[in-house]
Design an enzyme around this catalytic site. Sequence first.
Site, PDB file in Angstrom:
ATOM      1  N   GLY A  12      -0.443  -4.864  -0.209  1.00 44.29           N
ATOM      2  CA  GLY A  12      -0.330  -4.056  -1.415  1.00 44.29           C
ATOM      3  C   GLY A  12       1.049  -3.435  -1.517  1.00 44.29           C
ATOM      4  O   GLY A  12       1.972  -3.820  -0.805  1.00 44.29           O
ATOM      5  N   CYS A  13       1.170  -2.489  -2.378  1.00 44.49           N
ATOM      6  CA  CYS A  13       2.449  -1.820  -2.632  1.00 44.49           C
ATOM      7  C   CYS A  13       3.138  -1.445  -1.321  1.00 44.49           C
ATOM      8  O   CYS A  13       2.562  -0.771  -0.480  1.00 44.49           O
ATOM      9  CB  CYS A  13       2.202  -0.580  -3.484  1.00 44.49           C
ATOM     10  N   PHE A  14       4.374  -1.878  -1.179  1.00 41.24           N
ATOM     11  CA  PHE A  14       5.045  -1.671   0.107  1.00 41.24           C
ATOM     12  C   PHE A  14       5.400  -0.230   0.416  1.00 41.24           C
ATOM     13  O   PHE A  14       5.563   0.144   1.577  1.00 41.24           O
ATOM     14  CB  PHE A  14       6.263  -2.567   0.274  1.00 41.24           C
ATOM     15  N   TRP A  15       5.515   0.638  -0.582  1.00 42.54           N
ATOM     16  CA  TRP A  15       5.907   2.035  -0.340  1.00 42.54           C
ATOM     17  C   TRP A  15       4.921   2.762   0.566  1.00 42.54           C
ATOM     18  O   TRP A  15       5.307   3.433   1.503  1.00 42.54           O
ATOM     19  CB  TRP A  15       5.998   2.814  -1.638  1.00 42.54           C
ATOM     20  N   HIS A 155      -2.368   3.645  -0.366  1.00 48.02           N
ATOM     21  CA  HIS A 155      -2.632   3.515   1.065  1.00 48.02           C
ATOM     22  C   HIS A 155      -2.953   4.862   1.684  1.00 48.02           C
ATOM     23  O   HIS A 155      -2.311   5.862   1.381  1.00 48.02           O
ATOM     24  CB  HIS A 155      -1.422   2.889   1.771  1.00 48.02           C
TER      25      HIS A 155
END
EC number: 1.8.4.11
Length: 164
Positions: A12-15, A155
């Site tokens: 998912g979103c890497f941040w 996350h």
Amino acid sequence: MSTYKKAYIAGGCFWGMEDLFRKQKGITDTEVGYLGGENDNPTYKNHPGHAEGIEITYNPDETSFKHILDYFFRIHNPTTMDRQGNDLGSSYRSTIFFQNEEEKQASEDVIKIVNDSNKWEADAVTTLEPFTKFWPAEPEHQDYLERKPDGYTCHFERFSKSFL
């Protein structure tokens, strides 16, 4: 003194993944970027087939590849195909990019442990892909949640107890 190693994962979103992993014991560096896609020099606006992922540099004297994967499966939902939170599409797939047969086997072992735990309502759809190249994301995406602590993330630690 050991030589540091690298692991490559996408969930998912890497941040959000970067922000959580950077705080784990044995992790010496994180960088967000693109993995497993069709074009060279991908960008946020042009990364067909690439997953938003992270490069994790770790000290094998303090953590292991399996422990990195254990944490990976506790901070994202591995049972949703091409989706994390509000993010949809193959860029947000759950993938482990293995660098050798040892990492591939460790990945298969951990996925089996996760599935056998029945902590998730369904089995993991996490794919295993051979690592080819990591393309760092643009500077504005690096350390994003450190610069913007109220920024978007999907996350979080879903399970405090290890699968291992």
